[in-house]
Design a protein around this motif. Sequence first.
Motif, mmCIF file in Angstrom:
data_model
loop_
_atom_site.group_PDB
_atom_site.id
_atom_site.type_symbol
_atom_site.label_atom_id
_atom_site.label_comp_id
_atom_site.label_asym_id
_atom_site.label_seq_id
_atom_site.Cartn_x
_atom_site.Cartn_y
_atom_site.Cartn_z
ATOM 1 N N UNK A 206 17.276 13.529 3.986
ATOM 2 C CA UNK A 206 18.184 14.182 4.923
ATOM 3 C C UNK A 206 19.441 14.668 4.238
ATOM 4 N N UNK A 207 20.025 13.866 3.331
ATOM 5 C CA UNK A 207 21.249 14.271 2.656
ATOM 6 C C UNK A 207 21.066 15.526 1.846
ATOM 7 N N UNK A 208 19.925 15.647 1.123
ATOM 8 C CA UNK A 208 19.682 16.846 0.344
ATOM 9 C C UNK A 208 19.470 18.048 1.240
ATOM 10 N N UNK A 209 18.740 17.827 2.332
ATOM 11 C CA UNK A 209 18.469 18.954 3.225
ATOM 12 C C UNK A 209 19.740 19.502 3.818
ATOM 13 N N UNK B 56 16.734 9.302 5.991
ATOM 14 C CA UNK B 56 16.105 10.171 6.987
ATOM 15 C C UNK B 56 14.718 9.713 7.362
ATOM 16 N N UNK B 57 14.370 8.490 6.977
ATOM 17 C CA UNK B 57 13.039 7.954 7.272
ATOM 18 C C UNK B 57 13.076 6.918 8.378
ATOM 19 N N UNK C 295 0.857 -1.191 0.000
ATOM 20 C CA UNK C 295 0.000 0.000 0.000
ATOM 21 C C UNK C 295 0.892 1.239 0.000
ATOM 22 N N UNK C 296 0.684 2.129 -0.968
ATOM 23 C CA UNK C 296 1.444 3.374 -1.082
ATOM 24 C C UNK C 296 0.533 4.542 -0.728
ATOM 25 N N UNK C 297 1.003 5.393 0.207
ATOM 26 C CA UNK C 297 0.248 6.577 0.616
ATOM 27 C C UNK C 297 1.128 7.808 0.409
ATOM 28 N N UNK C 298 0.597 8.784 -0.290
ATOM 29 C CA UNK C 298 1.336 10.018 -0.577
ATOM 30 C C UNK C 298 0.840 11.106 0.365
ATOM 31 N N UNK C 299 1.590 11.313 1.466
ATOM 32 C CA UNK C 299 1.235 12.335 2.445
ATOM 33 C C UNK C 299 1.880 13.669 2.047
ATOM 34 N N UNK D 239 10.708 10.953 4.110
ATOM 35 C CA UNK D 239 10.336 12.364 3.905
ATOM 36 C C UNK D 239 10.471 12.745 2.437
ATOM 37 N N UNK D 240 9.676 13.729 2.010
ATOM 38 C CA UNK D 240 9.736 14.173 0.622
ATOM 39 C C UNK D 240 11.109 14.751 0.282
#
Length: 408
Positions: free
Chosen positions: A402-405, A378-379, A331-335, A398-399
């Motif tokens: 962590x590395x990009x942030x 980062x998840x 199940x995939x949920x896009x929050x 997370x959208x």
Amino acid sequence: MAKRERVMRMSVEQPLWRALTAYRVLTMLYAIGLFATAYDKFTRPWVAIAFYALLFVWTLATLPRVANAASCTKRFLTADLTIALAGILLTRVADASSRIEAGGPTLPSIWTAGSVLAFAIKGGWRWAAFASTLVAAVNIVERGAPTRDTVHNVILVWVASIAIGYVVEVARASELTLARALEIEAATRERERLARDIHDGVLQVLAMVQRRASALGGEAAELGRMAGEQEVALRTLVSGGLVPVSRVSEDAALGAVVRAVEEPDDDEDSAGPVDLRALLAPYATARVTFSEPGSPVPLSPAAARELAAAVGAALDNVRKHVGEDARAWILVEDEPDEVVVTVRDDGPGIPEGRLVQAEGEGRLGVALSIRGRLRDLGGTAELISVPGQGTEVELKVPKVSRGKAERR
């Protein structure tokens, strides 16, 4: 994928050197200004003028010497302190006795403290104590007696320089400790990445060879036995080598140096996000039900690949521990801020304590292939298992990884 070496320099003391450079220039101008305002009160002003000319040239010419610890040599420190001490003694020659006895400033004034601070930053509190003691002795000789103002100034310079020297020593030790910690973290992440690749590839193949060969019997059974031995040896190597020994920390002129191997940014990342649904759709079979949103689920290519690999690892665990005929649901949920993927099966569940036992045996499918991947993004990865009611693996990413942030 080609890797590159990333070098990070950390230096707590470097800002102190920059501050000392500015301090020396400002205090030199201050000392010259004091002389200019009291020029007519000096008995031999030409002595003072000669000293200030030397002080002006010396301060500006030696600015590169106080740029960092490597440039600030013992020979320079000795010459610098000698000029400061000579200036203090020349005060009695150039200035009037009445002004000296009244507590008037010495020729170098507070410029002297810069020489002492250079000792402190370069060599720590012991060097600072040595330099400040010499300054104290010469000040008392210049005054002729230890007056209250002289003692006050001497103690102030002595305490301040020793304190700064001690702080520098602690800072240097902290830099090396932090550099070692960062290296261990970087090397551990690299080893975990390699361990995941080994688990997803080599270990899975060895396990399959062992099962199939044992079922065939005969000479194939011997091959299966050897494959099983190699699987155990490889699992032991992977699980026992996750914490490396750091050997590349060093105390350089600009501080502690950390070298870490990192993956370069994918060229794909510059092209924009990808639809996670396209990577998860191939997992759908007659026994695996795939439920997705009606609109695209955008993620960066690297994050989408790692999340899909974690889902694949979860399904591999279902087939391995529940059976080829086990049913599973994705199940995939896009929050708004994260993507949640849930993998559920109809198996008997995981007995309590089994995951800890598996990690101890070197079976790191959940620890590395699932949780390790999500941690690097980062998840989080949460396993919910009730005996007799199957197992549910909830993966959250997370959208913005962590590395990009951090790079932003």
